[in-house]
Design an enzyme around this catalytic site. Structure first.
Site, short mmCIF file in Angstrom:
data_model
loop_
_atom_site.label_atom_id
_atom_site.label_comp_id
_atom_site.label_asym_id
_atom_site.label_seq_id
_atom_site.Cartn_x
_atom_site.Cartn_y
_atom_site.Cartn_z
N LYS A 9 0.85 -1.20 0.00
CA LYS A 9 0.00 0.00 0.00
C LYS A 9 0.88 1.25 0.00
O LYS A 9 0.67 2.18 -0.77
CB LYS A 9 -0.91 0.03 1.23
CG LYS A 9 -2.14 -0.82 1.09
CD LYS A 9 -2.85 -0.96 2.42
CE LYS A 9 -3.89 -2.07 2.35
NZ LYS A 9 -4.31 -2.54 3.67
N GLN B 126 -5.59 -1.45 9.37
CA GLN B 126 -5.46 -2.82 8.86
C GLN B 126 -6.15 -3.81 9.80
O GLN B 126 -5.92 -3.78 11.02
CB GLN B 126 -3.97 -3.15 8.69
CG GLN B 126 -3.68 -4.49 8.05
CD GLN B 126 -4.12 -4.58 6.59
OE1 GLN B 126 -4.13 -3.59 5.87
NE2 GLN B 126 -4.52 -5.76 6.17
N ASP C 283 -11.60 2.65 3.47
CA ASP C 283 -12.06 1.27 3.30
C ASP C 283 -13.57 1.16 3.13
O ASP C 283 -14.07 0.10 2.76
CB ASP C 283 -11.70 0.46 4.57
CG ASP C 283 -10.45 -0.37 4.39
OD1 ASP C 283 -10.20 -0.84 3.27
OD2 ASP C 283 -9.74 -0.57 5.39
N1 GUN Z 1 -7.44 -6.98 5.91
C1 GUN Z 1 -7.69 -7.77 4.84
N2 GUN Z 1 -8.28 -7.06 3.86
C2 GUN Z 1 -8.42 -5.80 4.33
C3 GUN Z 1 -8.97 -4.62 3.77
O1 GUN Z 1 -9.45 -4.56 2.63
N3 GUN Z 1 -8.92 -3.52 4.58
C4 GUN Z 1 -8.40 -3.56 5.83
N4 GUN Z 1 -8.42 -2.43 6.54
N5 GUN Z 1 -7.89 -4.64 6.37
C5 GUN Z 1 -7.91 -5.76 5.62
#
Ligand code: GUN
Length: 297
Positions: A55, A99, A122
Site C-alpha cells: 500500500k 489494517q 475502506d
Molecule cells: N485486511 C484484509 N483485507 C483488508 C482490507 O481490505 N482492509 C483492511 N483495513 N484490512 C484488511
C-alpha cells in the site's frame, strides 16, 4: 479446450493506477491538493505487513502522501482511538485505513466507527455501509469496487443479470451484493447454510466467490458463458512438494475456465485491484473534503 476470457487484474489495476497518477497530478497543479493516505497497523501479522508495505509503495508511486503508523501489538484501544482522533483532525490526511484483523483486546467495530466517515478509505464505517445500501454517495469498500469495475468493463450494463454472491462478509459479500443491486442486477447472497448451492450458482450470469475455501466452487456449478469473479486467496500445499504452498481461489479455475465466458485468475485477478481502488478512494475523499471536482479515474 479452455474457452473463457481471462480477466487480467494486473493489467486492469495498472491502468487504474495510471489514471490515479494523472488525477493526482491535476489535483496538485490545479488546486495544490496532495491526497494523503494514513495506514495504521497494530502488531506484526506477516500477511498484514506485506499488504501495508505494498500500500505504502503504491501510494508513493502515485504521487500521494503516505503516513505510516506501525504500533506495538500491546497498544491499548484508548491509544489507538486517540491516534484515529489525531488523524481525523490532520488536514494532510484524507484517507485512513486501519489494517484488519486487530488484536483481540481491541474492539474493531469501535475503532472503525471512530474514523471520520469522510476519511474512511475502506468504506467500513457504519455510516458508509448505510449510505451504500440506501444508494447515497459515500465511501465504497475497495475489493467489491474493484470487482464491479472489472465486471462493467467485461459486460457493459449489468442491468437485469442474475448475480450470485457466495459469502456474506462485511468486507466483500455484503457490499458486493449492494453494489450489484445498485447496478440493477437480481442479486442472491449465498452462504454456508444455503440449500442447493450448486444449482443456485448454475443460475448465475455473474458469479462472485468470496468464501475463503480453496476451490470450493466446482466447474459444473458455472453456467455456460457466465462471468466469474474469484475473490478467494487460499494457500494450499503444492501437489509435488507438499512442504511448499501455492495460491488458489475459491473456484476450481481449471474446470471453470472450460465453461465460463470470462473468469478472474488467482493470483493476478481481483487481488491487484484492491490497492488500486484504495488509492482511488483516497482521491475521492480528498476531493470531497476539499470540495473540488473529482478528476476522471
Ligand atoms: N485486511 C484484509 N483485507 C483488508 C482490507 O481490505 N482492509 C483492511 N483495513 N484490512 C484488511
Amino acid at each position: 479446450m479452455a474457452n473463457a476470457t481471462i480477466i487480467d487484474g494486473k493489467i486492469f489495476a495498472e491502468a487504474v493506477r495510471a489514471r490515479v497518477k494523472d488525477a493526482v497530478t491535476s489535483l496538485k497543479n490545479d488546486h495544490g491538493l496532495i491526497p494523503g493516505l494514513a495506514v495504521v497497523l497494530v502488531g506484526e501479522d506477516p500477511a498484514s505487513q506485506v499488504y501495508v508495505r505494498n500500500k505504502k509503495k503504491q501510494t508513493v508511486e502515485a504521487g500521494m502522501a503516505s503516513f505510516d503508523h506501525q504500533l506495538d501489538v500491546a497498544t491499548s484501544e484508548a491509544d489507538l482511538l486517540s491516534l484515529i482522533e489525531q488523524l481525523n483532525n490532520d488536514p494532510s490526511v484524507h484517507g485512513i485505513l486501519v489494517q484488519l484483523p486487530l488484536p483481540d483486546h481491541i474492539d474493531s467495530e469501535k475503532v472503525i466507527d471512530a474514523i471520520d466517515p469522510k476519511k474512511d478509505a475502506d468504506g467500513f464505517h457504519t455510516i458508509n455501509v448505510g449510505r451504500l445500501s440506501t444508494g447515497k454517495k459515500g465511501m465504497v469498500p475497495c475489493t467489491p469496487l474493484g470487482c464491479l469495475m472489472m465486471l462493467k468493463d467485461q459486460l457493459g450494463s449489468l442491468a437485469g443479470k442474475n448475480a450470485v454472491v457466495v459469502g456474506r462478509s462485511n468486507i466483500v459479500g455484503k457490499p458486493m451484493a449492494a453494489l450489484l443491486l445498485r447496478e440493477s442486477c437480481t442479486v442472491t447472497v449465498a452462504h454456508s447454510r444455503t440449500h442447493d448451492l450448486a444449482g443456485l450458482c448454475r443460475s448465475a450470469d455473474i458469479l462472485v466467490a468470496a468464501v475463503g475455501l480453496p476451490e470450493m466452487i466446482k466447474g459444473d456449478w458455472v453456467k455456460p458463458g457466465a462471468t466469474v469473479i474469484d475473490v478467494g486467496i487460499n494457500r494450499i500445499p503444492k501437489r509435488e512438494e507438499p512442504k511448499k504452498f501455492r495460491l488458489v481461489g475459491d473456484v476450481d479455475f481449471a474446470a471453470a475456465i472450460e465453461i465460463a465466458g470470462a473468469i478472474t485468475p488467482v493470483p493476478g485477478g481481483v487481488g491487484p485491484m484492491t490497492i488500486a481502488c484504495l488509492l482511488r478512494n483516497t482521491i475521492t475523499a480528498a476531493c470531497r473534503i476539499a470540495e473540488v471536482d473529482e478528476p476522471p479515474m
